[in-house]
Design a protein around this motif. Structure first.
Motif, PDB file in Angstrom:
ATOM      1  N   GLU A   1       0.818  -1.203   0.000  1.00 58.61           N
ATOM      2  CA  GLU A   1       0.000   0.000   0.000  1.00 58.61           C
ATOM      3  C   GLU A   1       0.853   1.255   0.000  1.00 58.61           C
ATOM      4  O   GLU A   1       0.533   2.245  -0.684  1.00 58.61           O
ATOM      5  CB  GLU A   1      -0.920  -0.015   1.233  1.00 58.61           C
ATOM      6  N   THR A   2       1.958   1.235   0.712  1.00 56.00           N
ATOM      7  CA  THR A   2       2.852   2.399   0.733  1.00 56.00           C
ATOM      8  C   THR A   2       3.422   2.658  -0.657  1.00 56.00           C
ATOM      9  O   THR A   2       3.439   3.804  -1.141  1.00 56.00           O
ATOM     10  CB  THR A   2       3.975   2.178   1.749  1.00 56.00           C
TER      11      THR A   2
ATOM     12  N   THR B   1       0.765   4.074  -2.889  1.00 55.47           N
ATOM     13  CA  THR B   1       0.438   5.468  -2.583  1.00 55.47           C
ATOM     14  C   THR B   1       1.492   6.415  -3.146  1.00 55.47           C
ATOM     15  O   THR B   1       1.159   7.464  -3.730  1.00 55.47           O
ATOM     16  CB  THR B   1       0.329   5.645  -1.062  1.00 55.47           C
TER      17      THR B   1
ATOM     18  N   ILE C   1      -5.260  11.852   0.025  1.00 57.80           N
ATOM     19  CA  ILE C   1      -4.222  10.820  -0.059  1.00 57.80           C
ATOM     20  C   ILE C   1      -3.345  10.962   1.174  1.00 57.80           C
ATOM     21  O   ILE C   1      -2.706  12.001   1.384  1.00 57.80           O
ATOM     22  CB  ILE C   1      -3.391  10.977  -1.338  1.00 57.80           C
TER      23      ILE C   1
ATOM     24  N   ARG D   1      -5.368   4.249   2.215  1.00 54.59           N
ATOM     25  CA  ARG D   1      -4.585   5.484   2.102  1.00 54.59           C
ATOM     26  C   ARG D   1      -5.276   6.536   1.236  1.00 54.59           C
ATOM     27  O   ARG D   1      -4.851   7.691   1.236  1.00 54.59           O
ATOM     28  CB  ARG D   1      -3.207   5.167   1.526  1.00 54.59           C
ATOM     29  N   VAL D   2      -6.315   6.154   0.520  1.00 53.50           N
ATOM     30  CA  VAL D   2      -7.080   7.121  -0.284  1.00 53.50           C
ATOM     31  C   VAL D   2      -8.450   7.246   0.374  1.00 53.50           C
ATOM     32  O   VAL D   2      -9.333   6.406   0.187  1.00 53.50           O
ATOM     33  CB  VAL D   2      -7.195   6.677  -1.750  1.00 53.50           C
TER      34      VAL D   2
ATOM     35  N   SER E   1      -6.426   0.346  -5.500  1.00 49.35           N
ATOM     36  CA  SER E   1      -6.611   0.827  -4.129  1.00 49.35           C
ATOM     37  C   SER E   1      -8.035   0.565  -3.662  1.00 49.35           C
ATOM     38  O   SER E   1      -8.261   0.100  -2.531  1.00 49.35           O
ATOM     39  CB  SER E   1      -6.301   2.326  -4.035  1.00 49.35           C
TER      40      SER E   1
END
Length: 627
Positions: free
Chosen positions: A157-158, A161, A198, A224-225, A274
């Motif tokens: 996920e990082t 993003t 974000i 993260r979104v 995402s």
């Protein structure tokens, strides 16, 4: 590990074409490509390890091909690709159910596609089953997907993003970073969404207000979104999105997001991955909560059942305490009654003895004193005679004195001597004296019998006076007789058959065993309802004393027989009733407390209760009794 093998299992002609497809694309540089026409030939071969199996057996059920191969350890981990023609797959249900087929490849196929597909499957096999690197590093991962969406699925996920913000800034230019403290809401519940956030750094949590309660959702489900899912449905936000720690975020309005999507198609793939990942996480969390809820519901049901059982046991324990209190009261009453009856009975017996002595003294001066004394003594001590014996005596006296009425009177008075009968014919006064003397003797006999019966009942009641007292050398036969005396009023009209064996004295609590016999006898008497037979038999069997009480009543129905030893169980019509306020459940507890057993065998016309007691008796501590 040596170079792995790729097995082509196909008729010879098609196998050659498949092998040519692989070697033309350089696949044979990675593996040894071998071909076999049948499963038997493949199993007879000696190459190992096998990383890939390419099946082109369209006319044979797939399960018939795969199952024998999977049983061979060399093929147990191989990746299986199946060639499929226009007719589809035949007989692959079990293989699919076990997850043994990695892919199906349709025919005809594009040149080079099979080799590329095999390379991907080989990299996946190497990742899981290949040799460990000598430097201790992890095995290399399989080749990443070429499409943006699948590649984003496999990235963290990082990483996803950072890639998203990079692509957006490439389209829109640098975006300002908002540095926020904890406690700032990014979206508000039930407020329309007009953009997304974000989250580059920090933690954001979802909360929902339900009445007066604030529900906090798991932070892993936030993503993260923030706002993307609500924006995708064009609805209001269902949650409050609040920073839980200091955070760095980038805000994109709906217009800015639209511009980025038009200028950079890669944004679509990243946002799609995402959103799908976020939905998958929430779904997994929801399934976890559902499973946990089901588990908690089952545990609650189990605890509720255990609580109900505990309450029932507590209720039974309370009733048993009440029963024991009644039993103790019965013991106290028995002791009191026995004590109160002892003195009057003893006085009655002594008075009877004195009365006999006084009558004998008075007869000394009477001319017929000896005759009167003998008549009284004979009437007081004679046993019961049959009607036949009485008629024979009456006929004999009639033949001697020729007076039918007088013969009847003298015979009833117990006169059997012809000389006395002849003397009575000469003196009416003598006949009256003989008759009165016989009545006096009969009355004395009745007094003696009643006194003896009261004495026996007092002795039987004493067995209830000390419920917890353990006796050595306890006589089971005597205990049964005591119980018969106590319930004799319930046994009128019932024939009793006793067959007592020669038993050793046992160690027992007399009051408890007396209660056992009482309950069994009362139940049998109720079943017989005033007519029938009860048999009491005792015997020794090794280190046990066996007592059987059998009646010839109607029997106990099967559905009742299963429950007769339940606490407080009773029936209305007498097959299983309480004796002296107790029940067969208590009787069974008393027997078990003596380390014994009690069983009931019943059929129409016969019910037999068997009690087995060890000679060594119950434990010293009453609290060790079996329940």
């Amino acid at each position: 590990m040596s170079t792995p093998y790729a097995l082509i299992l196909s008729p010879e002609g098609r196998a050659t074409k498949i092998a040519h497809e692989l070697t033309a694309n350089g696949f044979d540089e990675l593996v040894h490509v071998v071909a076999e026409p049948t499963v038997e030939a493949a199993l007879a071969a000696t190459y190992s390890p096998v990383a890939l199996i390419i099946l082109d057996c369209r006319s044979t059920p797939l399960d018939d091909v795969i199952f024998p191969l999977r049983k061979d350890p060399r093929y147990a981990n191989a990746r299986i690709l199946s060639m499929v023609g226009n007719d589809g797959v035949v007989g692959a249900e079990s293989s699919l159910d076990r997850g043994w087929v990695a892919a199906f490849i349709g025919l005809p196929m594009t040149h080079g596609l099979l080799a590329r597909h095999c390379r991907d499957q080989l990299s996946r096999w190497m990742e899981r089953h290949g040799p460990e690197p000598e430097d201790g590093s992890p095995r290399p991962r399989h080749n990443p997907p070429e499409s943006d969406l699948l590649r984003d699925f496999e990235s963290s996920e990082t990483t996803r993003t950072l890639e998203l913000i990079t692509v957006i800034e490439r389209a829109l230019g640098p975006r300002p970073r908002l540095r926020l403290p904890a406690g700032v809401r990014l979206t508000r519940q039930d407020v329309p969404i007009d953009g997304v956030y974000i989250v580059l750094e920090g933690e954001v949590a979802l909360t929902r207000q339900v009445g007066d309660e604030t529900m906090l959702f798991h932070q892993d489900t936030t993503g993260r979104v923030v706002g993307l899912l609500a924006l995708s449905t064009g609805s209001r936000s269902r949650f409050n999105s609040t920073t839980m720690t200091p955070a760095v975020v980038v805000h994109l309005s709906t217009y800015q997001l639209d511009q980025a999507l038009q200028l950079e198609p890669q944004v679509s793939a990243i946002l799609a991955s995402s959103a799908i990942t976020q939905l998958s996480t929430r779904l997994a969390r929801s399934e976890h909560l559902h499973t946990e809820r089901r588990f908690l519901v089952r545990r609650l049901e189990k605890e509720r059942a255990e609580l109900a059982e505990a309450l029932e046991q507590l209720r039974e324990a309370r009733l048993e305490l009440v029963t024991q209190a009644r039993f103790a009261t019965l013991g106290e009453l028995s002791a009191g009654i026995a004590h109160e009856l002892n003195n009057p009975v003893a006085a009655l017996i002594r008075s009877t003895e004195h009365l006999v002595e006084d009558v004998a003294d008075l007869m000394v001066t009477n001319p017929n004193g000896e005759l009167i004394a003998n008549t009284v003594d004979h009437a007081a001590n004679r046993g019961a005679t049959s009607t036949r014996e009485d008629r024979a005596a009456r006929r004999e006296l009639s033949r001697v004195i020729r007076d039918e009425e007088l013969a009847h009177r003298l015979s009833a008075a117990g006169v059997r001597n012809p000389a006395i009968a002849k003397a009575a014919t000469k003196s009416k006064k003598l006949a009256d004296t003989i008759e009165l003397s016989a009545k006096l003797g009969t009355s004395l006999r009745a007094i003696n019998l009643a006194s003896a019966q009261i004495t026996r009942l007092v002795s039987s009641l004493r067995s209830y006076s000390r419920p917890d007292e353990t006796l050595e050398g306890f006589s089971v036969n005597t205990s049964l007789e005591d119980a018969l005396h106590l319930v004799s009023h319930r046994l009128r009209g019932v024939e009793l058959v006793r067959d007592y064996g020669d038993l050793p004295g046992i160690r027992a609590r007399s009051a408890q065993l007396g209660q056992v016999w009482t309950n069994i006898l009362v139940n049998a008497a109720d079943a017989l309802d005033g007519s029938g037979c009860i048999e009491l038999r005792t015997r020794r069997a090794l280190r046990e004393v066996v007592v059987t009480i059998t009646d010839d009543g109607p029997g106990i129905p099967a559905e009742v027989l299963e429950r007769v030893f339940e606490p407080r169980f009773t029936t209305k019509h007498g097959q299983v009733r309480f004796g002296l306020g107790m029940g067969l459940g208590i009787a069974a507890r008393f027997v078990h407390g003596h380390s014994g057993t009690i069983t009931i065998d019943s059929a129409p016309g016969r019910t037999c209760v068997e009690v087995r007691l060890p000679v060594n008796g119950p434990p010293e501590d009453p609290t060790q009794e079996a329940s």
